[in-house]
Scaffold this active site. Structure first.
Site, PDB file in Angstrom:
ATOM      1  N   LYS A   1      10.600  31.215  66.756  1.00 59.21           N
ATOM      2  CA  LYS A   1      10.029  30.648  67.976  1.00 59.21           C
ATOM      3  C   LYS A   1       9.535  29.204  67.758  1.00 59.21           C
ATOM      4  O   LYS A   1       9.387  28.748  66.632  1.00 59.21           O
ATOM      5  CB  LYS A   1       8.881  31.536  68.474  1.00 59.21           C
ATOM      6  CG  LYS A   1       9.338  32.958  68.809  1.00 59.21           C
ATOM      7  CD  LYS A   1      10.398  32.973  69.897  1.00 59.21           C
ATOM      8  CE  LYS A   1      10.760  34.385  70.351  1.00 59.21           C
ATOM      9  NZ  LYS A   1      11.586  35.149  69.395  1.00 59.21           N
TER      10      LYS A   1
HETATM   11  C1  LIG Z   1      12.425  37.583  75.318  1.00 62.40           C
HETATM   12  C2  LIG Z   1      11.706  38.240  74.194  1.00 62.40           C
HETATM   13  N1  LIG Z   1      10.845  39.246  74.459  1.00 62.40           N
HETATM   14  C3  LIG Z   1      10.144  39.849  73.492  1.00 62.40           C
HETATM   15  C4  LIG Z   1      10.268  39.470  72.174  1.00 62.40           C
HETATM   16  C5  LIG Z   1       9.483  40.174  71.142  1.00 62.40           C
HETATM   17  O1  LIG Z   1       8.705  39.296  70.382  1.00 62.40           O
HETATM   18  P1  LIG Z   1       8.198  39.740  68.942  1.00 62.40           P
HETATM   19  O2  LIG Z   1       9.340  39.639  68.015  1.00 62.40           O
HETATM   20  O3  LIG Z   1       7.102  38.752  68.617  1.00 62.40           O
HETATM   21  O4  LIG Z   1       7.674  41.120  69.069  1.00 62.40           O
HETATM   22  C6  LIG Z   1      11.146  38.445  71.836  1.00 62.40           C
HETATM   23  C7  LIG Z   1      11.354  38.035  70.449  1.00 62.40           C
HETATM   24  O5  LIG Z   1      12.396  37.546  70.087  1.00 62.40           O
HETATM   25  C8  LIG Z   1      11.895  37.808  72.875  1.00 62.40           C
HETATM   26  O6  LIG Z   1      12.745  36.820  72.613  1.00 62.40           O
END
Ligand SMILES: Cc1ncc(COP(=O)(O)O)c(C=O)c1O
Length: 398
Positions: free
Chosen positions: A184
């Protein structure tokens, strides 16, 4: 030509941050503590003073957000089929039913003109996603939520540093979950945060974050709800502090690189390019949709062989086995399926040089032309050739 492998993304962690992490490791306090409190205070300032709680992931943020919104068994939550599968999994894990609404061909985000028709008496919340950091139109979205008195749990996992009409994503809205995963725009290796509405909601978030436990001055404790284990470590928070200080610089660099992609990418190759937005989007990713006659696996393999990483973010969720078992099938959301079949993430990260963008564009053109020639030789229908300009046809069966 520089043949060093160019990944599709790479975090920028500076030496000051690395030294800060070493200090935390030597301090004797490595899980949630002073660094987390400091990071939360800085994040709150970043989001215009709203309460923020850090978490070990944005998935956790969505789970807690849905709990705070009162989503449970029997409820419906409206979301997009074009996202990381976490977006829909959290709805299923809450015991609710994901109701997908197809995406807009240009923005690749949930189509707000279709959303209202999907609302039923069972709808409890909306869960929009800003794919690649291009924000969903918050004015329209919040107007719909307001008309139907629905909570909004924003999956702003990819939106750190993005804005809508001059206001940061997270600085307004309802519940906003942001990811600090390694890929990110701001990373803590793994991590995330939830932006909340008031102190009471923040307190409930803390309970959902850590086993529902309340501790008292006399050393006793009580548990009032079945919370999970979602707290961020001080190690991660220290990385986040170093990243937050540089976020504006990172976003500006990403925008410059995205502009260069638009200047260099050969538009006659038949690919669909993203929306050219340099004010709202944080350019988390630069994604093209390949023409229907190009096999994505072959494109990725060829680019990789030439030293360039290409990602896939994401295939349509409703066609994954778990969701097919729930009854979703091909043809349900044709635009998401079309994009999900052909989408390819090209390299974009702050440490990239301008020349890297040029190299990706040149190699993409060479690869696409070669694969187009191969498809022609094999007698495949070339709907949009390397020389053509038409974009891929929906439902082309690729
Ligand atoms: C659109 C979206 N939603 C949710 C997530 C979940 O994030 P995390 O990996 O921090 O749990 C991501 C992670 O890539 C994402 O791109």
């Amino acid at each position: 030509m520089n043949n060093e492998f160019l990944p599709f993304t790479r975090p920028s962690i500076d030496e000051e941050t690395i030294a800060g992490v070493a200090e935390v490791l030597r301090s004797g306090w490595i899980t949630s503590g002073p660094q987390v409190r400091e990071f939360e205070a800085r994040l709150s300032a970043f989001f215009g003073g709203r309460p923020v709680r850090t978490l070990s992931s944005a998935t956790g943020g969505l789970e807690i957000g849905l709990a705070l919104a009162g989503v449970g068994p029997g409820d419906e939550v409206i979301t997009t089929p074009l996202s990381w599968v976490a977006t829909a999994n959290v709805i299923v894990r809450a015991g609710a039913r994901p109701v997908f609404v197809d995406v807009d061909r240009q923005t690749r985000n949930i189509d707000l003109t279709l959303l209202e028709a999907a609302i039923t008496p069972l709808t409890r919340a909306l869960l929009p996603v800003d794919l690649a950091g291009l924000p969903v139109d918050r004015s329209q979205l919040n107007a719909i939520a307001g008309r139907h008195r629905l909570r909004v749990v924003e999956d702003a996992a990819q939106s750190m540093g993005a804005s809508w009409q001059g206001q940061r994503i997270g600085a307004s809205g309802d519940l906003v979950s942001i990811s600090f995963h390694a890929n990110k725009n701001l990373t803590t290796a793994e991590g995330g945060c939830l932006v909340l509405n008031d102190a009471q909601e923040a307190r409930r978030c803390e309970l959902w974050r850590l086993q529902g436990v309340e501790r008292f001055a006399n050393g006793e404790l009580d548990a009032t709800l079945p919370g999970g284990k979602h707290n961020m470590t001080d190690i991660a928070a220290r990385i986040g502090l170093g990243q937050l200080a540089r976020l504006e610089e990172f976003t500006a660099r990403r925008r410059t690189l995205a502009r260069r992609y638009f200047q260099c990418f050969d538009r006659s190759l038949g690919c669909e390019l993203p929306v050219e937005d340099f004010t709202n989007s944080n350019w988390h990713m630069f994604q093209i949709v390949l023409p229907a006659h190009i096999e994505r696996g072959a494109f990725i393999a060829q680019m990789h062989a030439e030293g360039i990483g290409v990602g896939v973010h994401y295939p349509a969720i409703h066609l994954l086995t778990l969701y097919r078992r729930m009854g979703f099938k091909p043809g349900d959301f044709p635009i998401a399926e079309h994009i999900g079949r052909g989408i390819a993430t090209l390299p974009l990260f702050p440490a990239m040089r301008d020349a890297d963008v040029d190299r990706v564009c040149e190699q993409s053109a060479r690869t696409l032309k070669a694969l187009t020639a191969r498809a022609r030789a094999a007698g495949a229908g070339v709907t949009a050739g390397a020389e053509g300009t038409a974009s891929a046809a929906i439902g082309s069966g690729r």
